[in-house]
Design a protein around this motif. Structure first.
Motif, short mmCIF file in Angstrom:
data_model
loop_
_atom_site.label_atom_id
_atom_site.label_comp_id
_atom_site.label_asym_id
_atom_site.label_seq_id
_atom_site.Cartn_x
_atom_site.Cartn_y
_atom_site.Cartn_z
N UNK A 303 0.79 -1.23 0.00
CA UNK A 303 0.00 0.00 0.00
C UNK A 303 0.82 1.29 0.00
N UNK A 304 1.84 1.31 -0.82
CA UNK A 304 2.58 2.55 -1.05
C UNK A 304 1.74 3.43 -1.99
N UNK A 305 1.65 4.76 -1.75
CA UNK A 305 0.92 5.63 -2.69
C UNK A 305 1.45 5.45 -4.12
N UNK A 306 0.54 5.47 -5.07
CA UNK A 306 0.92 5.16 -6.45
C UNK A 306 0.72 6.36 -7.37
N UNK A 307 1.45 6.34 -8.47
CA UNK A 307 1.17 7.27 -9.56
C UNK A 307 1.36 6.48 -10.86
N UNK A 308 0.45 6.67 -11.81
CA UNK A 308 0.69 6.11 -13.13
C UNK A 308 1.67 7.08 -13.79
N UNK A 309 2.94 6.68 -13.81
CA UNK A 309 3.97 7.58 -14.34
C UNK A 309 4.14 7.41 -15.85
N UNK A 310 3.56 6.36 -16.40
CA UNK A 310 3.51 6.18 -17.86
C UNK A 310 2.35 5.27 -18.22
N UNK A 311 1.66 5.64 -19.28
CA UNK A 311 0.64 4.78 -19.89
C UNK A 311 0.27 5.46 -21.20
N UNK A 312 0.24 4.70 -22.26
CA UNK A 312 -0.08 5.32 -23.54
C UNK A 312 -0.04 4.31 -24.66
N UNK A 313 -0.13 4.82 -25.87
CA UNK A 313 -0.25 3.94 -27.04
C UNK A 313 0.49 4.56 -28.22
N UNK A 314 1.20 3.71 -28.95
CA UNK A 314 1.83 4.14 -30.20
C UNK A 314 0.86 3.82 -31.32
N UNK A 315 0.34 4.86 -31.95
CA UNK A 315 -0.63 4.64 -33.02
C UNK A 315 -0.60 5.81 -33.99
N UNK A 316 -0.93 5.51 -35.24
CA UNK A 316 -1.08 6.57 -36.24
C UNK A 316 -2.52 7.02 -36.32
N UNK A 317 -3.41 6.31 -35.60
CA UNK A 317 -4.84 6.62 -35.61
C UNK A 317 -5.20 7.25 -34.26
N UNK A 351 5.32 14.18 -26.42
CA UNK A 351 5.75 14.35 -27.82
C UNK A 351 5.99 12.99 -28.46
N UNK A 352 5.82 12.91 -29.75
CA UNK A 352 6.31 11.72 -30.45
C UNK A 352 7.78 11.59 -30.08
N UNK A 353 8.19 10.38 -29.72
CA UNK A 353 9.51 10.22 -29.11
C UNK A 353 10.37 9.17 -29.82
N UNK A 354 11.65 9.27 -29.54
CA UNK A 354 12.60 8.25 -30.01
C UNK A 354 12.33 6.98 -29.20
N UNK A 355 11.83 5.97 -29.87
CA UNK A 355 11.42 4.76 -29.16
C UNK A 355 12.56 3.73 -29.19
N UNK A 356 13.71 4.15 -28.71
CA UNK A 356 14.87 3.27 -28.54
C UNK A 356 15.17 2.48 -29.82
N UNK A 357 15.27 1.18 -29.71
CA UNK A 357 15.69 0.39 -30.88
C UNK A 357 14.72 0.53 -32.06
N UNK A 358 13.48 0.92 -31.79
CA UNK A 358 12.49 1.03 -32.86
C UNK A 358 12.51 2.39 -33.56
N UNK A 359 13.37 3.29 -33.10
CA UNK A 359 13.47 4.59 -33.76
C UNK A 359 12.20 5.42 -33.63
N UNK A 360 11.91 6.19 -34.67
CA UNK A 360 10.81 7.16 -34.60
C UNK A 360 9.47 6.65 -35.14
N UNK A 361 9.43 5.39 -35.57
CA UNK A 361 8.20 4.90 -36.20
C UNK A 361 7.00 4.82 -35.23
N UNK A 362 7.20 4.27 -34.02
CA UNK A 362 6.03 4.20 -33.12
C UNK A 362 5.72 5.58 -32.54
N UNK A 363 4.57 6.11 -32.86
CA UNK A 363 4.24 7.46 -32.41
C UNK A 363 3.30 7.42 -31.20
N UNK A 364 3.86 7.74 -30.04
CA UNK A 364 3.11 7.74 -28.78
C UNK A 364 2.55 9.12 -28.44
N UNK A 365 2.98 10.16 -29.16
CA UNK A 365 2.79 11.52 -28.66
C UNK A 365 1.37 12.06 -28.70
#
Ligand code: NOJ
Length: 398
Positions: A303-317, A351-365
């Motif tokens: 029961x440590x206080x929580x925060x969703x520090x990341x959640x999202x989706x890489x999509x062009x739609x 922002x759309x970000x550099x997704x490590x080994x996958x480069x700029x193709x996955x757009x999370x921004x």
């Protein structure tokens, strides 16, 4: 007053978006990742290069975030900029990150600061990386170096996804951040990351107003139900996920970072099924991930206080981004209604970000940018999300 057809969130809920230095700043030349990106045999699809040039454009980015209606910005301070050579501290770079914190405060945006988001200085890797005996002490020293610029900061994330970092350190295909078939973690690195986290927290505790914790990639493992799958889930999940949540016991808060789920059969993780919707990272579209991550983190951390520090989706739609966030927030609201202490939600990524080994193709921004001019374009989902933040309530969609 919120109408009955919307779900209210707790007062003071932190609505924001997250980024990380190497993924948006550009020209992070003293970091180990930059070096790896430019090796002739580099496994990454493309180097990070100028990225979104947020190093120079952070004020605009923070202003966009604030104008959308968000009240929090999670970003990272880059150790490789602060200490580009062992023992050499750049006062100019400290001043740079202080300006970022001040830009947040000037816009009434709560800065949530991460001290280490995967990248480390080149010299740190050269001198033994996390396996070096003095690695926790070096990270504590870096924490001491940045402590004076943290005035006005409440939430500090020490280490981002140590569970993924330990797997990257252990794997053959180390740079590939995938949700299926994660490499075996390097357990020595895991222990060192925990020691570094604790040493960093001890430094941060000198400022009682700071709440510190680490952020864990929760992976919503699902056993297939076949004989042996539950046992395999425990064996596979413990060193990759649960151990890190257990070791957040006693911390001020714990960050949950959730995207998808992974099925576990008797022989281990299974690939994503053919007939499910997938995102640009190849992950199953699974907005329940955040709720499941919160429930698991709450239980295992005691029961440590929580925060969703990341959640999202890489999509062009962009309509799928909205659907994903809607689903996530409904789940987070269920967790809160069950008494789980959730302090905020940081969409990955601003922002759309550099997704490590996958480069700029996955757009999370929530925001895209022109690769030539760096001009920012706010996506419709960002405006919709900003409306929720302003109302502090989520409309129920039929
Ligand atoms: C986890 C990491 O912290 C971040 O760097 C990455 O871009 C996102 N998740 C999406 O994979």
């Amino acid at each position: 007053m919120t109408s009955p057809d919307s779900l209210p969130f707790p007062d003071g809920f932190l609505w924001g978006a997250a980024t990380a230095a190497h993924q948006i700043e550009g020209n992070n030349v003293n970091a180990n990742w930059w070096e790896m990106e430019h090796r002739p045999d580099s496994p990454v699809v493309e180097p990070s290069g100028d990225a979104a040039d947020s190093y120079h454009r952070f004020e605009e980015d923070i202003r966009i975030l604030a104008e959308l209606g968000l009240n929090t910005y999670r970003f990272s301070i880059e150790w490789a900029r602060i200490e580009p050579e062992r023992g050499f501290v750049s006062r100019a770079e400290l001043a740079h990150y202080r300006r970022m914190i001040e830009a947040c405060l000037a816009h009434d945006v709560e800065p949530v600061v991460t001290l280490m988001h995967f990248t480390v200085p080149r010299w740190f890797e050269r001198d033994g990386f996390w396996r070096a005996e003095d690695a926790p002490a070096l990270f504590a020293r870096y924490t001491e170096t940045v402590l004076p610029i943290l005035d006005g900061v409440r939430y500090v994330c020490t280490i981002n996804e140590p569970n993924i970092a330990a797997m990257l350190a252990g794997g053959e295909n180390a740079e590939n951040l995938v949700a299926h078939g994660l490499p075996a973690p390097d357990l020595q690195v895991a222990d060192q990351l925990l020691a570094a986290h604790q040493a960093s927290r001890a430094v941060l505790a000198r400022r009682p107003e700071i709440l510190s914790g680490w952020t864990i990639a929760t992976q919503a493992f699902h056993a297939t139900g076949e004989p042996g799958s539950e046992e395999m889930l425990r064996e596979y999940g413990y060193p990759r996920d649960f151990w890190y949540l257990e070791n957040a016991r006693g911390d001020d808060f714990l960050g949950v970072q959730a995207y998808t789920r992974t099925f576990i059969g008797p022989d281990g993780p299974l690939p994503v099924e053919e007939d499910v919707e997938t995102t640009l990272t190849g992950w199953e579209f699974f907005p329940e991930a955040a709720e499941l991550g919160l429930r698991s983190a709450w239980e295992l951390s005691g029961h440590v206080p929580l925060m969703v520090t990341e959640n999202g989706i890489a999509t062009g739609d962009d309509t799928r981004r909205r659907a994903y966030v809607q689903g996530s927030l409904e789940g987070i609201h269920r967790a809160i209604s069950d008494g789980i202490d959730v302090r905020g939600f940081q969409y990955w990524s601003l922002l759309d970000n550099y997704e490590w080994a996958s480069g700029y193709r996955p757009t999370f921004g929530l925001v895209s940018w022109d690769p030539e001019t760096f001009e920012r374009t706010v996506k419709p989902s960002a405006r919709w999300y900003g409306g929720i933040a302003r109302a502090n309530a989520l409309p129920i969609e039929g």
